[in-house]
Write an enzyme that holds these catalytic residues in place. Structure first.
Site, PDB file in Angstrom:
ATOM      1  CG  ASN A   1      67.609  91.191 107.787  1.00 20.55           C
ATOM      2  OD1 ASN A   1      68.731  90.707 107.689  1.00 20.55           O
ATOM      3  ND2 ASN A   1      67.127  91.641 108.937  1.00 20.55           N
TER       4      ASN A   1
ATOM      5  CE  LYS B   1      65.554  88.866 110.630  1.00 25.18           C
ATOM      6  NZ  LYS B   1      64.530  88.786 111.637  1.00 25.18           N
TER       7      LYS B   1
ATOM      8  CG  HIS C   1      67.299  94.075 112.652  1.00 25.99           C
ATOM      9  ND1 HIS C   1      66.944  93.179 113.628  1.00 25.99           N
ATOM     10  CD2 HIS C   1      66.458  93.851 111.608  1.00 25.99           C
ATOM     11  CE1 HIS C   1      65.938  92.438 113.189  1.00 25.99           C
ATOM     12  NE2 HIS C   1      65.628  92.826 111.963  1.00 25.99           N
TER      13      HIS C   1
ATOM     14  CD  GLU D   1      66.646  89.598 114.471  1.00 21.80           C
ATOM     15  OE1 GLU D   1      67.551  89.529 113.617  1.00 21.80           O
ATOM     16  OE2 GLU D   1      65.473  89.227 114.250  1.00 21.80           O
TER      17      GLU D   1
ATOM     18  CD  GLU E   1      62.425  95.156 110.545  1.00 21.08           C
ATOM     19  OE1 GLU E   1      62.121  94.406 109.617  1.00 21.08           O
ATOM     20  OE2 GLU E   1      63.441  95.002 111.234  1.00 21.08           O
TER      21      GLU E   1
ATOM     22  N   GLY F   1      59.521  87.756 113.026  1.00 25.34           N
ATOM     23  CA  GLY F   1      59.728  86.311 113.109  1.00 25.34           C
ATOM     24  C   GLY F   1      58.658  85.577 113.905  1.00 25.34           C
TER      25      GLY F   1
ATOM     26  CB  SER G   1      55.356  88.318 110.298  1.00 28.22           C
ATOM     27  OG  SER G   1      56.035  87.766 111.415  1.00 28.22           O
TER      28      SER G   1
HETATM   29  P1  PGA Z   1      60.617  88.625 109.623  1.00 28.37           P
HETATM   30  O1  PGA Z   1      61.872  89.568 109.932  1.00 28.37           O
HETATM   31  O2  PGA Z   1      60.111  89.001 108.251  1.00 28.37           O
HETATM   32  O3  PGA Z   1      61.156  87.218 109.674  1.00 28.37           O
HETATM   33  O4  PGA Z   1      59.600  88.885 110.675  1.00 28.37           O
HETATM   34  C1  PGA Z   1      61.887  90.916 109.545  1.00 28.37           C
HETATM   35  C2  PGA Z   1      63.165  91.567 110.018  1.00 28.37           C
HETATM   36  O5  PGA Z   1      63.589  91.316 111.153  1.00 28.37           O
HETATM   37  O6  PGA Z   1      63.780  92.353 109.281  1.00 28.37           O
END
Ligand code: PGA
Length: 263
Positions: A13, A15, A106, A108, A178, A184, A222
Protein backbone atom coordinates in the site's frame (compact mmCIF):
# COMPACT_ATOMS: atom_id res chain seq x y z
CA UNK A 1 -9.23 -23.91 12.31
CA UNK A 2 -5.96 -23.25 10.60
CA UNK A 3 -5.88 -21.21 7.43
CA UNK A 4 -2.39 -22.40 6.55
CA UNK A 5 -3.35 -23.95 3.20
CA UNK A 6 -4.58 -20.60 1.91
CA UNK A 7 -2.37 -18.97 -0.72
CA UNK A 8 -0.92 -15.88 0.96
CA UNK A 9 -1.23 -12.37 -0.39
CA UNK A 10 1.34 -9.64 0.05
CA UNK A 11 0.07 -6.23 -1.02
CA UNK A 12 2.08 -3.01 -0.99
CA UNK A 13 0.00 0.00 0.00
CA UNK A 14 1.99 2.94 -1.31
CA UNK A 15 -0.50 5.46 0.17
CA UNK A 16 0.23 9.03 -1.06
CA UNK A 17 3.73 8.08 -2.28
CA UNK A 18 6.05 8.32 -4.23
CA UNK A 19 6.77 10.70 -7.15
CA UNK A 20 6.24 9.10 -10.58
CA UNK A 21 9.92 8.61 -11.41
CA UNK A 22 10.54 6.90 -8.08
CA UNK A 23 7.44 4.74 -8.52
CA UNK A 24 8.71 3.57 -11.89
CA UNK A 25 12.12 2.78 -10.44
CA UNK A 26 10.54 0.93 -7.53
CA UNK A 27 8.55 -1.31 -9.86
CA UNK A 28 11.57 -1.96 -12.02
CA UNK A 29 13.61 -2.95 -8.97
CA UNK A 30 10.85 -5.26 -7.80
CA UNK A 31 10.50 -6.88 -11.23
CA UNK A 32 14.24 -7.49 -11.29
CA UNK A 33 14.20 -9.15 -7.87
CA UNK A 34 11.29 -11.35 -8.89
CA UNK A 35 13.04 -12.27 -12.10
CA UNK A 36 16.29 -13.24 -10.36
CA UNK A 37 14.70 -15.15 -7.48
CA UNK A 38 11.29 -16.17 -8.59
CA UNK A 39 8.42 -16.52 -6.13
CA UNK A 40 5.90 -18.95 -7.62
CA UNK A 41 2.47 -17.47 -8.26
CA UNK A 42 0.98 -20.42 -6.41
CA UNK A 43 3.15 -19.61 -3.36
CA UNK A 44 2.19 -15.95 -2.97
CA UNK A 45 -0.11 -13.49 -4.67
CA UNK A 46 1.53 -10.10 -4.93
CA UNK A 47 -0.19 -6.75 -5.39
CA UNK A 48 0.68 -3.08 -5.43
CA UNK A 49 -1.66 -0.21 -4.61
CA UNK A 50 -0.26 3.00 -6.12
CA UNK A 51 -1.79 6.48 -6.11
CA UNK A 52 -4.87 6.68 -8.33
CA UNK A 53 -3.27 8.69 -11.15
CA UNK A 54 -0.51 6.07 -11.43
CA UNK A 55 -2.78 3.01 -11.54
CA UNK A 56 -2.56 2.60 -15.29
CA UNK A 57 1.13 3.44 -15.73
CA UNK A 58 2.09 1.04 -12.93
CA UNK A 59 -0.18 -1.62 -14.36
CA UNK A 60 1.51 -1.21 -17.74
CA UNK A 61 4.93 -1.51 -16.05
CA UNK A 62 3.83 -4.65 -14.24
CA UNK A 63 2.70 -6.29 -17.45
CA UNK A 64 6.30 -7.13 -18.33
CA UNK A 65 7.03 -8.81 -14.98
CA UNK A 66 7.76 -12.53 -15.18
CA UNK A 67 4.73 -13.24 -12.99
CA UNK A 68 1.36 -11.69 -12.29
CA UNK A 69 1.44 -8.73 -9.93
CA UNK A 70 -1.99 -7.25 -9.28
CA UNK A 71 -2.62 -3.52 -9.45
CA UNK A 72 -4.84 -2.48 -6.56
CA UNK A 73 -6.82 0.75 -6.17
CA UNK A 74 -6.54 2.41 -2.76
CA UNK A 75 -10.16 3.51 -2.72
CA UNK A 76 -13.38 3.57 -4.74
CA UNK A 77 -16.33 5.94 -4.93
CA UNK A 78 -19.50 5.44 -2.90
CA UNK A 79 -21.30 6.27 -6.15
CA UNK A 80 -21.70 3.56 -8.79
CA UNK A 81 -21.47 3.93 -12.55
CA UNK A 82 -20.77 7.24 -14.25
CA UNK A 83 -22.22 10.70 -13.78
CA UNK A 84 -21.76 14.22 -12.48
CA UNK A 85 -19.65 13.44 -9.39
CA UNK A 86 -16.55 15.62 -9.55
CA UNK A 87 -13.39 14.00 -8.31
CA UNK A 88 -14.81 10.49 -7.98
CA UNK A 89 -13.71 7.19 -9.52
CA UNK A 90 -16.36 4.47 -9.50
CA UNK A 91 -15.93 0.72 -9.28
CA UNK A 92 -17.14 0.38 -12.88
CA UNK A 93 -14.50 2.85 -14.07
CA UNK A 94 -11.81 0.89 -12.23
CA UNK A 95 -13.04 -2.34 -13.79
CA UNK A 96 -13.11 -0.65 -17.19
CA UNK A 97 -9.40 0.12 -16.67
CA UNK A 98 -8.71 -3.58 -15.87
CA UNK A 99 -8.23 -2.88 -12.16
CA UNK A 100 -9.57 -5.92 -10.34
CA UNK A 101 -8.76 -5.17 -6.67
CA UNK A 102 -9.54 -2.34 -4.28
CA UNK A 103 -8.78 -1.45 -0.67
CA UNK A 104 -11.82 -0.35 1.28
CA UNK A 105 -12.00 0.89 4.85
CA UNK A 106 -8.35 1.68 5.50
CA UNK A 107 -8.10 3.38 8.89
CA UNK A 108 -6.63 6.50 7.27
CA UNK A 109 -9.75 6.82 5.15
CA UNK A 110 -11.98 6.17 8.15
CA UNK A 111 -10.09 8.78 10.20
CA UNK A 112 -9.29 11.58 7.73
CA UNK A 113 -11.88 11.27 4.94
CA UNK A 114 -15.13 10.51 6.72
CA UNK A 115 -15.46 6.91 5.61
CA UNK A 116 -18.19 5.97 8.09
CA UNK A 117 -19.75 2.48 8.08
CA UNK A 118 -22.67 3.46 5.82
CA UNK A 119 -20.27 4.92 3.24
CA UNK A 120 -18.03 1.86 3.43
CA UNK A 121 -21.06 -0.34 2.83
CA UNK A 122 -21.78 1.56 -0.37
CA UNK A 123 -18.17 1.26 -1.47
CA UNK A 124 -18.05 -2.48 -0.76
CA UNK A 125 -21.37 -3.05 -2.50
CA UNK A 126 -20.36 -1.07 -5.58
CA UNK A 127 -17.00 -2.80 -5.80
CA UNK A 128 -18.54 -6.27 -5.53
CA UNK A 129 -21.32 -5.49 -7.98
CA UNK A 130 -18.69 -4.37 -10.49
CA UNK A 131 -16.84 -7.67 -9.97
CA UNK A 132 -13.87 -6.27 -8.06
CA UNK A 133 -12.17 -8.10 -5.20
CA UNK A 134 -12.25 -6.05 -2.00
CA UNK A 135 -9.46 -5.95 0.55
CA UNK A 136 -11.51 -4.74 3.49
CA UNK A 137 -9.46 -3.20 6.32
CA UNK A 138 -10.43 -3.47 9.97
CA UNK A 139 -8.62 -2.62 13.19
CA UNK A 140 -8.89 -1.08 16.62
CA UNK A 141 -7.29 2.02 18.13
CA UNK A 142 -4.86 1.85 21.04
CA UNK A 143 -7.53 3.18 23.37
CA UNK A 144 -9.98 0.49 22.27
CA UNK A 145 -7.34 -2.20 22.78
CA UNK A 146 -6.45 -0.90 26.23
CA UNK A 147 -10.13 -0.88 27.15
CA UNK A 148 -10.44 -4.52 26.14
CA UNK A 149 -12.68 -3.68 23.16
CA UNK A 150 -10.39 -4.76 20.32
CA UNK A 151 -12.25 -7.94 19.35
CA UNK A 152 -15.67 -6.32 19.64
CA UNK A 153 -14.61 -3.37 17.44
CA UNK A 154 -13.08 -5.57 14.76
CA UNK A 155 -15.99 -8.01 14.66
CA UNK A 156 -18.41 -5.09 14.43
CA UNK A 157 -16.50 -3.70 11.44
CA UNK A 158 -16.94 -7.07 9.76
CA UNK A 159 -20.63 -7.29 10.69
CA UNK A 160 -21.07 -3.77 9.23
CA UNK A 161 -20.45 -5.04 5.69
CA UNK A 162 -22.31 -8.34 6.12
CA UNK A 163 -25.61 -6.72 5.18
CA UNK A 164 -24.34 -5.77 1.71
CA UNK A 165 -22.34 -8.89 0.82
CA UNK A 166 -24.35 -11.79 -0.63
CA UNK A 167 -23.47 -15.45 -0.15
CA UNK A 168 -21.32 -15.79 -3.31
CA UNK A 169 -19.67 -12.40 -2.95
CA UNK A 170 -17.74 -13.43 0.17
CA UNK A 171 -15.39 -15.21 -2.27
CA UNK A 172 -14.35 -11.72 -3.43
CA UNK A 173 -13.46 -10.43 0.03
CA UNK A 174 -10.08 -10.47 1.71
CA UNK A 175 -9.78 -9.04 5.22
CA UNK A 176 -6.78 -6.99 6.34
CA UNK A 177 -6.47 -6.67 10.10
CA UNK A 178 -4.51 -3.51 10.82
CA UNK A 179 -4.41 -2.37 14.44
CA UNK A 180 -4.33 1.43 14.11
CA UNK A 181 -1.63 1.78 16.77
CA UNK A 182 0.70 -0.37 14.66
CA UNK A 183 0.34 1.52 11.38
CA UNK A 184 3.41 3.54 10.47
CA UNK A 185 4.56 3.55 14.09
CA UNK A 186 7.19 0.82 13.98
CA UNK A 187 5.14 -1.07 16.59
CA UNK A 188 3.85 -4.43 15.41
CA UNK A 189 1.29 -6.55 17.19
CA UNK A 190 3.16 -9.53 18.61
CA UNK A 191 2.71 -12.60 16.40
CA UNK A 192 0.71 -14.19 19.24
CA UNK A 193 -1.65 -11.20 19.54
CA UNK A 194 -2.03 -10.93 15.78
CA UNK A 195 -2.72 -14.66 15.46
CA UNK A 196 -5.29 -14.48 18.28
CA UNK A 197 -7.16 -11.67 16.52
CA UNK A 198 -6.96 -13.46 13.17
CA UNK A 199 -8.41 -16.61 14.73
CA UNK A 200 -11.22 -14.50 16.19
CA UNK A 201 -11.86 -12.92 12.80
CA UNK A 202 -11.91 -16.31 11.08
CA UNK A 203 -14.36 -17.63 13.62
CA UNK A 204 -16.54 -14.52 13.32
CA UNK A 205 -16.67 -14.64 9.52
CA UNK A 206 -17.26 -18.38 9.55
CA UNK A 207 -20.44 -17.75 11.51
CA UNK A 208 -21.59 -15.56 8.62
CA UNK A 209 -20.28 -17.66 5.72
CA UNK A 210 -18.47 -21.00 5.33
CA UNK A 211 -16.07 -19.11 3.05
CA UNK A 212 -14.56 -17.74 6.27
CA UNK A 213 -12.60 -20.98 6.58
CA UNK A 214 -10.68 -20.34 3.37
CA UNK A 215 -10.63 -16.54 3.29
CA UNK A 216 -7.21 -14.87 3.21
CA UNK A 217 -6.70 -12.78 6.34
CA UNK A 218 -3.85 -10.30 5.98
CA UNK A 219 -2.03 -8.56 8.78
CA UNK A 220 -0.93 -4.93 8.43
CA UNK A 221 0.92 -2.49 10.67
CA UNK A 222 4.70 -2.01 10.48
CA UNK A 223 5.33 -5.29 8.67
CA UNK A 224 8.98 -5.45 7.67
CA UNK A 225 11.46 -8.17 6.68
CA UNK A 226 12.55 -8.47 10.33
CA UNK A 227 9.10 -9.51 11.58
CA UNK A 228 7.59 -11.06 8.45
CA UNK A 229 8.90 -14.59 9.03
CA UNK A 230 7.35 -14.82 12.49
CA UNK A 231 4.05 -13.34 11.34
CA UNK A 232 3.97 -15.65 8.32
CA UNK A 233 4.41 -18.66 10.57
CA UNK A 234 1.06 -17.97 12.27
CA UNK A 235 -1.61 -20.32 10.88
CA UNK A 236 -4.34 -17.70 10.44
CA UNK A 237 -2.12 -14.93 9.04
CA UNK A 238 -2.34 -15.43 5.29
CA UNK A 239 -0.36 -12.46 4.09
CA UNK A 240 0.42 -8.83 4.72
CA UNK A 241 -0.73 -5.36 3.77
CA UNK A 242 2.52 -3.45 3.76
CA UNK A 243 2.82 0.34 3.91
CA UNK A 244 6.24 1.89 4.58
CA UNK A 245 8.29 -1.21 3.77
CA UNK A 246 6.62 -1.56 0.35
CA UNK A 247 8.37 1.64 -0.76
CA UNK A 248 11.63 -0.29 -0.83
CA UNK A 249 11.69 -3.09 -3.42
CA UNK A 250 14.06 -5.30 -1.48
CA UNK A 251 12.11 -5.05 1.79
CA UNK A 252 8.84 -5.74 0.01
CA UNK A 253 10.34 -8.65 -1.86
CA UNK A 254 11.70 -10.16 1.38
CA UNK A 255 8.27 -9.92 3.01
CA UNK A 256 6.69 -11.69 0.02
CA UNK A 257 9.42 -14.31 0.21
CA UNK A 258 8.77 -14.85 3.94
CA UNK A 259 5.09 -15.59 3.26
CA UNK A 260 5.84 -17.69 0.16
CA UNK A 261 8.34 -19.81 2.09
CA UNK A 262 6.22 -20.64 5.08
CA UNK A 263 2.96 -21.59 3.40
P1 PGA B 1 2.70 0.45 7.60
O1 PGA B 1 1.26 0.66 6.95
O2 PGA B 1 3.23 -0.86 7.07
O3 PGA B 1 3.52 1.63 7.15
O4 PGA B 1 2.52 0.40 9.08
C1 PGA B 1 0.37 -0.41 6.76
C2 PGA B 1 -0.93 0.10 6.19
O5 PGA B 1 -1.42 1.15 6.63
O6 PGA B 1 -1.51 -0.53 5.28
Amino acid sequence: MSGSTITPWVVGNWKMNPMQADAKQLVQNLKKLLQDQEIAESACQIGIAPISIALQSIQAELQSANRHIATVAQDVSRIAGTGAYTGEVSAELLKDSQIEFVLVGHSERREFFGDAPNILNEKVQNALNAGLTVIYCVGESLEQRENGQAEQVVLQQICDIASVVNAQQWEKIVIAYEPIWAIGTGKTASPADAQAMHATIREGISQITPIGQTMALLYGGSVKPENAVELAACPDINGALVGGASLNAESFYKIAQAFANTK
